[in-house]
Design an enzyme around this catalytic site. Sequence first.
Site, PDB file in Angstrom:
ATOM      1  N   LYS A 242     -41.135  -6.709   5.996  1.00  0.00           N
ATOM      2  CA  LYS A 242     -41.874  -5.865   5.051  1.00  0.00           C
ATOM      3  C   LYS A 242     -42.396  -4.567   5.640  1.00  0.00           C
ATOM      4  CE  LYS A 242     -43.507  -9.755   2.252  1.00  0.00           C
ATOM      5  NZ  LYS A 242     -44.716 -10.458   1.768  1.00  0.00           N
TER       6      LYS A 242
ATOM      7  N   ARG B  15     -46.138 -19.266  25.337  1.00  0.00           N
ATOM      8  CA  ARG B  15     -47.556 -18.877  25.288  1.00  0.00           C
ATOM      9  C   ARG B  15     -48.404 -19.663  26.284  1.00  0.00           C
ATOM     10  NH1 ARG B  15     -48.272 -17.941  18.759  1.00  0.00           N
ATOM     11  NH2 ARG B  15     -47.597 -15.771  18.776  1.00  0.00           N
TER      12      ARG B  15
ATOM     13  N   GLY C 148     -43.144 -12.552  17.638  1.00  0.00           N
ATOM     14  CA  GLY C 148     -42.472 -13.816  17.926  1.00  0.00           C
ATOM     15  C   GLY C 148     -40.967 -13.780  17.759  1.00  0.00           C
TER      16      GLY C 148
ATOM     17  N   GLY D  51     -49.056  -9.259  15.643  1.00  0.00           N
ATOM     18  CA  GLY D  51     -49.969  -8.499  14.791  1.00  0.00           C
ATOM     19  C   GLY D  51     -50.974  -7.692  15.594  1.00  0.00           C
TER      20      GLY D  51
END
Length: 391
Positions: free
Chosen positions: A194, A33, A347, A370
């Site tokens: 999920k 990053r 990630g 996200g």
Amino acid sequence: MGGEAVDVSGKACLCRVDFNVPIKDGVIVDDTRIRASLPTIRCLMEGGAKVVLISHLGRPKGKVVESLRMDPVAGRLSELLGVHVKKLDDCIGEEVEEAVRSMKPKDVLLLENVRFYPEEELNDREFAKKLAAPFDIFVNDAFGTAHRAHASTVGVAQFLPAYPGCLMKRELEALEKLLRSPEHPYVAVIGGAKVSDKLGVLENLLDKVDSLLIGGGMANTFLMAQGYDLGKSLCENDKKEDALRVMKKAQELDKQLLLPVDVVVAERPEPGVPVKVVRPDEIPEHMMVLDIGPETRREFSRVILQARTVFWNGPMGVFEVEQFSGGTLEIAAAIAQVEGFTVVGGGDSLAAVEMAGCADKISHLSTGGGASLEFLEGKELPGVKCLRGTR
């Protein structure tokens, strides 16, 4: 900035970056990053700006946490830029204002972890005003936090002219391509734990893709919805109706939705435990699904290799444990061979392409997990909406 000519010469520039890097015992484990932000930082330096960087690190929850100070980041950034990056112990107040006043053009300064203040995540107007006070211009290069309406991503844009950085522009262009003009066949590979985290993006992608391949823990919920007994596997029982709705939509749109036809199971996700490969209707009640099986890997790879566009987010299993990394690594290798436009986000998926040694074969590595999912879901990102030239 980021494709738009903005005069930054002599201006004090507050640049929001995403330096939320993994640190162990004071040492940065992965500096991806930080390296991703270098083009924007160098562009601002070359333009003669006073470059002041601000980021969050970890989840200090509005309190000062010594292990989450930005000092290791300043050290690594100094090495990468080849200049000394001074680091302050605060991100607002007189110390910051005085330090910014005394900067020369091309100097680089790093502020303290902005999440040490609870007002950051609340997008508190007064706090944002204090952050913005010493500056002439705001540049947001932190795509990974663009889905968060925080003081350092959205609030400061009320007080300063706000522009996207090079990384932010590159991320938006790559994801726009996936949404607006993908070449077909277009394949999305979605994994991770999920279904609930990715329900919106699954439904939105079905309108765009030709094939949707589902692996990881979230595939268990789809298999459960089909009536299989998953033993002790991770499974969201309350998402059965949602999984059935996604499968029904795929059928109605005549889109290919592939689930695992065989899985790797074990009693625990730990190194050295005995493993078995079974079909979904053969999962022992005392075992859990921890990876996709070899037949599924071959079928997923076959579909991927026919694609002209691929988007991948989320591992196929517990890839951190070697015994359960095979599915994720094979998917990474297949995507690397695609002769077309490929985007990998999140990630874990980025770590997997690095582990597989094929990161340089991917068209675009998205730093925002996200944020990229919400963008592909069709949502407007608050950290993008407030920037000039992105609407």
